[in-house]
Motif scaffolding. Structure first.
Motif, PDB file in Angstrom:
ATOM      1  N   ILE A  93      24.989  12.910  47.681  1.00  0.00           N
ATOM      2  CA  ILE A  93      25.772  11.692  47.429  1.00  0.00           C
ATOM      3  C   ILE A  93      25.644  11.291  45.964  1.00  0.00           C
ATOM      4  CG2 ILE A  93      25.840   9.189  47.870  1.00  0.00           C
ATOM      5  CD1 ILE A  93      25.217   9.886  50.823  1.00  0.00           C
ATOM      6  N   ALA A  94      24.424  11.284  45.459  1.00  0.00           N
ATOM      7  CA  ALA A  94      24.199  10.915  44.061  1.00  0.00           C
ATOM      8  C   ALA A  94      24.909  11.878  43.115  1.00  0.00           C
ATOM      9  CB  ALA A  94      22.702  10.873  43.764  1.00  0.00           C
ATOM     10  N   LYS A  95      24.900  13.170  43.435  1.00  0.00           N
ATOM     11  CA  LYS A  95      25.590  14.164  42.598  1.00  0.00           C
ATOM     12  C   LYS A  95      27.093  13.896  42.557  1.00  0.00           C
ATOM     13  CE  LYS A  95      22.520  18.162  43.054  1.00  0.00           C
ATOM     14  NZ  LYS A  95      22.370  19.505  43.625  1.00  0.00           N
ATOM     15  N   LYS A  96      27.681  13.569  43.683  1.00  0.00           N
ATOM     16  CA  LYS A  96      29.123  13.277  43.728  1.00  0.00           C
ATOM     17  C   LYS A  96      29.465  12.078  42.848  1.00  0.00           C
ATOM     18  CE  LYS A  96      30.022  15.019  48.391  1.00  0.00           C
ATOM     19  NZ  LYS A  96      30.378  14.619  49.762  1.00  0.00           N
ATOM     20  N   HIS A  97      28.666  11.023  42.973  1.00  0.00           N
ATOM     21  CA  HIS A  97      28.905   9.822  42.159  1.00  0.00           C
ATOM     22  C   HIS A  97      28.670  10.117  40.677  1.00  0.00           C
ATOM     23  CE1 HIS A  97      29.746   7.083  45.410  1.00  0.00           C
ATOM     24  NE2 HIS A  97      28.566   7.285  45.987  1.00  0.00           N
ATOM     25  N   ALA A  98      27.622  10.852  40.383  1.00  0.00           N
ATOM     26  CA  ALA A  98      27.326  11.191  38.983  1.00  0.00           C
ATOM     27  C   ALA A  98      28.470  12.015  38.375  1.00  0.00           C
ATOM     28  CB  ALA A  98      26.002  11.960  38.889  1.00  0.00           C
ATOM     29  N   LEU A 144      30.528  11.037  35.110  1.00  0.00           N
ATOM     30  CA  LEU A 144      30.552  11.954  33.961  1.00  0.00           C
ATOM     31  C   LEU A 144      31.976  12.286  33.529  1.00  0.00           C
ATOM     32  CD1 LEU A 144      27.648  14.379  34.878  1.00  0.00           C
ATOM     33  CD2 LEU A 144      27.756  12.875  32.879  1.00  0.00           C
ATOM     34  N   ALA A 145      32.878  12.324  34.471  1.00  0.00           N
ATOM     35  CA  ALA A 145      34.276  12.648  34.157  1.00  0.00           C
ATOM     36  C   ALA A 145      34.929  11.579  33.282  1.00  0.00           C
ATOM     37  CB  ALA A 145      35.075  12.829  35.446  1.00  0.00           C
ATOM     38  N   THR A 146      34.381  10.377  33.284  1.00  0.00           N
ATOM     39  CA  THR A 146      34.965   9.282  32.502  1.00  0.00           C
ATOM     40  C   THR A 146      34.278   9.067  31.151  1.00  0.00           C
ATOM     41  OG1 THR A 146      33.573   7.563  33.463  1.00  0.00           O
ATOM     42  CG2 THR A 146      35.645   8.080  34.609  1.00  0.00           C
TER      43      THR A 146
END
Length: 186
Positions: free
Chosen positions: A174-179, A183-185
Motif C-alpha cells: 500500500i505504501a509503495k503504491k502511494h509513494a 513520486l510521479a508528481t
C-alpha cells in the motif's frame, strides 16, 4: 506525583476520546481515580486539562520519528517509510483522531489544538528536511497535502481491513503504491 499526573492524563484521554469536550471533570476524576479537586488544582479548567492531555499525546506520537525517517536519502524509501509510519500511527489512534477532527469541525478547538495543522506541519518538517538533505527542491506544501489526503482517507473513508491489522507485506505494498503516485508528481 508523576504517577498521579500519568493517571490523570491517561484517564482524561480515555474519557475525552469517548465524549469529547462534553465529558465532565467528574468522569475524568473517576477514570483517573483521583479527587475532582485534584484536577482543578493542577489544571484549573476542564479545557486546560483537555488541551494538556491531548498535546501530551500528540507530541509523543505525531512528532516523534518523523525527522529520523526524513534522514533516508532515497526518496522512494523515505516516502514508503513515512506513509507506513503515519498510517500505522493514525490507525492505532483512530478514536482519538476522529474525536479531535469532530471537535475541530465543531469549532471547539480554535487555533490552540488544530489537529490537521499539527499533522500538516509535522509532515512539512519531515519533507523539508529530507529534500534539503538530498538537495532536491520541491513544492513541500503540495507534497504534504498529497500525503495528508492519503492519511485522512484512511481515517474517514471505510476500509475493508484496518491498516494496523494488515501484514507487513500488505502495508508495504500500500505504501509503495502511494509513494509511486506521489513520486510521479515531483
Amino acid at each position: 506525583m508523576r504517577d498521579t499526573t500519568d493517571r490523570i492524563l491517561k484517564g482524561a484521554i480515555s474519557v475525552f476520546i469517548k465524549k469529547g469536550l462534553q465529558a465532565t471533570t467528574q468522569e475524568v476524576a473517576k477514570e483517573a481515580d483521583v479527587a475532582e479537586v485534584t484536577l482543578y488544582r493542577r489544571y484549573s479548567t476542564k479545557e486546560n486539562l483537555f488541551f494538556t492531555a491531548i498535546r501530551n499525546v500528540l507530541e509523543k506520537k505525531f512528532d516523534s520519528q518523523i525527522l529520523e525517517i526524513a534522514k533516508e536519502t532515497d526518496t522512494k524509501t523515505f516516502l514508503i517509510h513515512i506513509i507506513e509510519n503515519r498510517l500505522d500511527l493514525l490507525e492505532k489512534n483512530k478514536d482519538l483522531i476522529k474525536m479531535l477532527l469532530s471537535e475541530n469541525l465543531r469549532g471547539n478547538l480554535g487555533n490552540d489544538l488544530n489537529l490537521p495543522e499539527i499533522i500538516f506541519s509535522s509532515l512539512k518538517k519531515g519533507l523539508d528536511y529530507h529534500f534539503k538533505l538530498i538537495n532536491h527542491p520541491i513544492d513541500i506544501d503540495f507534497c504534504a497535502r498529497q500525503l495528508g489526503g492519503i492519511f485522512l482517507s484512511y481515517i474517514v473513508l471505510p476500509n475493508n481491513k484496518d491498516f494496523n491489522k494488515l501484514t507487513t507485506q500488505e502495508k508495504k505494498e500500500i505504501a509503495k503504491k502511494h509513494a509511486k503516485s506521489i513520486l510521479a508528481t515531483l
